[in-house]
Design a protein around this motif. Structure first.
Motif, short mmCIF file in Angstrom:
data_model
loop_
_atom_site.label_atom_id
_atom_site.label_comp_id
_atom_site.label_asym_id
_atom_site.label_seq_id
_atom_site.Cartn_x
_atom_site.Cartn_y
_atom_site.Cartn_z
N PRO A 195 0.83 -1.21 0.00
CA PRO A 195 0.00 0.00 0.00
C PRO A 195 0.86 1.26 0.00
CG PRO A 195 0.07 -0.96 2.19
CD PRO A 195 0.79 -1.92 1.29
N LEU A 196 0.23 2.36 -0.32
CA LEU A 196 0.91 3.65 -0.18
C LEU A 196 1.07 3.96 1.30
CD1 LEU A 196 -1.07 5.63 -2.91
CD2 LEU A 196 1.10 4.41 -3.18
N GLN A 197 2.00 4.83 1.62
CA GLN A 197 2.24 5.19 3.02
C GLN A 197 2.17 6.69 3.20
OE1 GLN A 197 5.93 3.43 4.38
NE2 GLN A 197 4.87 1.62 5.14
N CYS A 198 1.49 7.09 4.24
CA CYS A 198 1.41 8.51 4.58
C CYS A 198 2.81 8.98 5.00
CB CYS A 198 0.41 8.73 5.69
SG CYS A 198 0.32 10.45 6.26
N PRO A 199 3.34 10.03 4.37
CA PRO A 199 4.71 10.47 4.71
C PRO A 199 4.83 11.00 6.14
CG PRO A 199 3.64 12.03 3.23
CD PRO A 199 2.75 10.85 3.31
N ASP A 200 3.73 11.45 6.73
CA ASP A 200 3.78 12.02 8.08
C ASP A 200 3.62 10.96 9.15
OD1 ASP A 200 4.07 14.54 6.93
OD2 ASP A 200 1.89 14.84 6.84
N THR A 201 2.62 10.08 8.98
CA THR A 201 2.33 9.09 10.02
C THR A 201 2.85 7.70 9.68
OG1 THR A 201 0.18 8.54 9.04
CG2 THR A 201 0.25 10.39 10.61
N GLY A 202 3.11 7.43 8.40
CA GLY A 202 3.57 6.11 8.00
C GLY A 202 2.47 5.07 7.89
N ARG A 203 1.21 5.47 8.08
CA ARG A 203 0.11 4.51 8.01
C ARG A 203 -0.14 4.10 6.55
NH1 ARG A 203 -4.93 6.50 6.54
NH2 ARG A 203 -5.02 8.77 6.22
N ALA A 204 -0.67 2.89 6.40
CA ALA A 204 -0.95 2.37 5.07
C ALA A 204 -2.18 3.05 4.47
CB ALA A 204 -1.17 0.86 5.13
N ILE A 205 -2.09 3.39 3.21
CA ILE A 205 -3.19 4.03 2.49
C ILE A 205 -3.46 3.24 1.22
CG2 ILE A 205 -3.99 6.10 1.30
CD1 ILE A 205 -2.18 7.74 3.11
N TYR A 206 -4.69 2.82 1.04
CA TYR A 206 -5.08 2.10 -0.17
C TYR A 206 -5.86 3.04 -1.08
CZ TYR A 206 -3.83 -2.12 2.40
OH TYR A 206 -3.15 -3.08 3.11
N PRO A 207 -5.46 3.18 -2.34
CA PRO A 207 -6.20 4.04 -3.27
C PRO A 207 -7.62 3.53 -3.48
CG PRO A 207 -4.06 3.40 -4.17
CD PRO A 207 -4.29 2.55 -2.96
N LYS A 208 -8.50 4.43 -3.86
CA LYS A 208 -9.85 4.07 -4.27
C LYS A 208 -9.88 4.05 -5.80
CE LYS A 208 -12.20 6.27 -0.33
NZ LYS A 208 -13.22 7.30 0.04
N ILE A 209 -10.22 2.89 -6.35
CA ILE A 209 -10.16 2.73 -7.81
C ILE A 209 -11.43 2.05 -8.29
CG2 ILE A 209 -8.90 1.68 -9.73
CD1 ILE A 209 -6.40 1.72 -7.98
N LEU A 266 -17.57 -5.62 -20.43
CA LEU A 266 -18.70 -5.18 -19.60
C LEU A 266 -18.52 -5.55 -18.13
CD1 LEU A 266 -21.71 -6.03 -21.96
CD2 LEU A 266 -20.60 -3.82 -21.59
N ALA A 267 -17.27 -5.68 -17.71
CA ALA A 267 -16.98 -5.97 -16.30
C ALA A 267 -16.37 -4.74 -15.64
CB ALA A 267 -16.03 -7.16 -16.18
N GLY A 268 -16.59 -4.63 -14.34
CA GLY A 268 -16.03 -3.54 -13.57
C GLY A 268 -15.25 -4.05 -12.38
N VAL A 269 -14.21 -3.31 -12.00
CA VAL A 269 -13.37 -3.67 -10.86
C VAL A 269 -13.42 -2.55 -9.84
CG1 VAL A 269 -11.06 -4.39 -10.12
CG2 VAL A 269 -11.82 -4.87 -12.45
N VAL A 270 -13.79 -2.89 -8.62
CA VAL A 270 -13.82 -1.92 -7.53
C VAL A 270 -12.72 -2.28 -6.55
CG1 VAL A 270 -15.19 -0.92 -5.67
CG2 VAL A 270 -16.31 -1.59 -7.82
N TYR A 271 -11.85 -1.32 -6.28
CA TYR A 271 -10.75 -1.53 -5.33
C TYR A 271 -10.90 -0.48 -4.22
CZ TYR A 271 -5.98 -2.17 -3.53
OH TYR A 271 -4.89 -2.42 -2.73
N GLU A 272 -11.20 -0.98 -3.04
CA GLU A 272 -11.45 -0.08 -1.91
C GLU A 272 -11.03 -0.77 -0.63
OE1 GLU A 272 -15.07 3.05 -0.83
OE2 GLU A 272 -15.53 1.14 -1.80
N ASN A 273 -10.32 -0.05 0.23
CA ASN A 273 -9.82 -0.59 1.50
C ASN A 273 -8.94 -1.82 1.28
OD1 ASN A 273 -11.27 1.36 3.03
ND2 ASN A 273 -13.12 0.12 2.82
N LYS A 281 -9.28 -4.15 -0.92
CA LYS A 281 -9.99 -5.34 -1.38
C LYS A 281 -10.69 -5.07 -2.71
CE LYS A 281 -10.75 -7.53 3.12
NZ LYS A 281 -11.72 -8.20 4.00
N LEU A 282 -10.84 -6.15 -3.47
CA LEU A 282 -11.45 -6.08 -4.80
C LEU A 282 -12.83 -6.71 -4.81
CD1 LEU A 282 -8.32 -7.26 -6.77
CD2 LEU A 282 -9.41 -5.07 -7.16
#
Length: 524
Positions: free
Chosen positions: A31-45, A263-270, A272-273
């Motif tokens: 995952p991405l990491q917050c530069p200030d806190t270092g917590r994991a960040i998952y993009p919303k896609i 005709l398929a869609g992919v949701v990536y959030e938190n 998970k897909l």
């Protein structure tokens, strides 16, 4: 590195040297990491297989819901389509229809590219949604990297901005993708170029595999259920690309492919897909979905469709594990009992319904054409809803598919009859022949059976189990009804045809082996 196309017509020679460039801005699989806190960040896609698929009502509603706002602010990036005006109009129609504020970022050419400060305000500070068009993925990756737009998009993703798009706007979020960026018409004036190309020139190009931004650690194949304009199936080339890449990197480091139907869609959030579908695949066989591709230990590329519209979300690693388990389920003897007209992969579908594997794990199916010489190879999907077993859906039945089961189901008229256990098979032919079990005798035919004989069948059938070795059992009580019928039938047949051979040509019934000796049993 500065990059700009010198022509709106010819792009192949300019882009080809950059096929192997690295465009990643995220560590694959992390995952991405917050530069200030270092917590994991998952993009919303939210992405789709086709370019304008995000405007389908179900997909569009999901994008809006992911922003948490009724009228999200939108930034449209049309770099893959070289900032064409008509593509901007079609790519923002749904957002304009609900009254969203939209800003258009034009960076395909240096003369329209805003300053870095202005780009930051547009990409990072303004939007709730960033929309990336379809088009030439390799050109977009090169252009974004040369002006730092890729890093600004990453910063926006860390703030929670929803990233969406289709085709090029689908694959750009993955670690690598399959693209047709080198086809001759993949330029700004594509329609004009097509009129100047011969039929041979239109077919003379190849798909390539390029690196992308790396938010999802997989090799993305948009439009996997279609062919390119070179008449080559995308799934076939994707399998070859995956195998070549896997052999080059070594089997100890698996490379996973992720195919997306039109005709398929992919949701990536938190992290998970979840998979969405709008109907049939472009080839008309099966429901549109996404597919897991990987190279197994035999160095064969497996393509396993996932079950869409389940409402379940899972990590990419979980989807991969489930897909692999669905293939391993083929080792079950239950699933290997299939006829020649049914591919082994359908057995995995049946186990999926019976929960032997979960509903996500399916197998790429091989369906045999009934009226053609060559088999038709296609991906088959399992219906995501639970269903009753009927003659038309025996293929997906959790019960073993046998001739008896098929016959019972076809003759059944109620659900209870369809679900009833099949009749037990007849006993093996290892029993002593008696007057009452001629039906199961390999030597004689059933002539004139009576209900009286049927009632005594069960008691006579297992007489051989009680016979000591070397001893002859006492003869059973004769069945009058049966022998009267036999004699009457024999006499009648003899009167009608005097040349008919006798019932027992040697004058005696056939010999019965008891222990180490033979004996004749006279029945009258």
């Amino acid at each position: 590195m500065y990059f700009e196309l010198a022509s709106d017509f010819v792009i192949n020679d300019t882009l080809k040297p950059h096929v192997g460039d690295n465009f990643r801005v995220a560590a694959p699989g992390l995952p991405l990491q917050c530069p200030d806190t270092g917590r994991a960040i998952y993009p919303k896609i939210m992405t789709t297989g086709s370019g304008n698929g995000i405007h389908e009502p179900a997909f569009f509603a999901k994008i809006v819901a992911m922003t948490g706002k009724e009228k999200p602010k939108v930034v449209y990036i049309g770099t893959p389509f070289f900032d064409r005006e008509d593509k901007y109009e079609s790519g923002t129609k749904s957002f304009r229809a609900i009254g969203c504020r939209i800003k258009r970022l034009m960076v395909a050419k240096e003369c329209t590219t805003p300053s870095p400060e202005e780009m930051r305000r547009i990409i990072v500070d303004f939007p709730d949604v960033i929309v990336v068009s379809g088009g030439n993925s390799l050109f977009a990756m090169l252009r974004w990297q040369s002006i730092g737009l890729d890093l600004l998009i990453k910063e926006a993703a860390m703030k929670g901005v929803v990233l969406c798009g289709g085709s090029a706007g689908c694959g750009c979020w993955f670690d690598t993708m399959q693209t047709d960026s080198l086809k001759p018409e993949a330029c700004k004036l594509s329609e004009r170029v097509l009129t100047e190309l011969s039929a041979e020139e239109r077919l003379n190009w190849s798909f390539v595999r390029i690196s992308c931004m790396g938010y999802l650690n997989a090799f993305c194949v948009p439009h996997i259920d279609t062919k390119g304009t070179n008449e080559v199936a995308r799934v076939d080339i994707a399998k070859k690309m995956l195998l070549d890449a896997q052999l080059e990197s070594g089997m100890e480091h698996p490379i996973i492919g992720f195919g997306v139907d039109e005709l398929a869609g992919v949701v990536y959030e938190n992290g998970k897909l979840s998979i969405m579908s709008l109907g049939k695949r472009k080839n008309g066989i099966g429901e549109a979905t996404c597919h897991i591709l990987y190279v197994d230990q035999r160095r064969e590329v497996m393509c396993i469709p996932l079950t869409p519209n389940t409402g379940e979300a899972a990590t990419l690693e979980e989807l991969i594990e489930r897909a692999m388990r669905s293939v391993e389920a083929l080792q079950s003897p239950l699933d290997l009992i299939v006829s020649e007209e049914i591919s082994i992969s359908h057995a995995v579908h049946r186990r999926g319904v019976s929960r032997a594997i979960d509903d996500w794990g399916l197998i790429d199916a091989t369906v045999k054409a009934t009226e053609a010489d060559d088999p038709l190879v296609a991906d088959q999907l399992l219906p995501s809803h639970k269903h009753e077993r009927t003659p038309s859906n025996l293929l997906y039945s959790p019960a073993p598919l046998t001739i008896e089961r098929i016959t019972d189901d076809i003759n059944a008229t109620t659900l209870e009859e369809r679900c009833a256990a099949p009749s037990p098979p007849p006993p093996p032919h290892t029993h002593q022949r008696t007057p009452s079990n001629f039906q199961h005798s390999p030597a004689l035919h059933n002539i004139g059976r009576t209900s009286e004989d049927t009632s005594t069948m069960s008691s006579c059938r297992n007489d051989h189990e009680k016979v000591p070795v070397g001893e002859l059992p006492p003869p059973p009580a004769p069945s009058v009804g049966l022998f009267q019928s036999m004699m009457t039938a024999a006499a009648t047949a003899e009167q009608l045809n005097p040349n008919l051979p006798p019932l027992f040509p040697r004058g005696d019934p056939p010999a019965i082996k008891v222990g180490n000796s033979y004996s004749h049993t006279h029945t009258c």
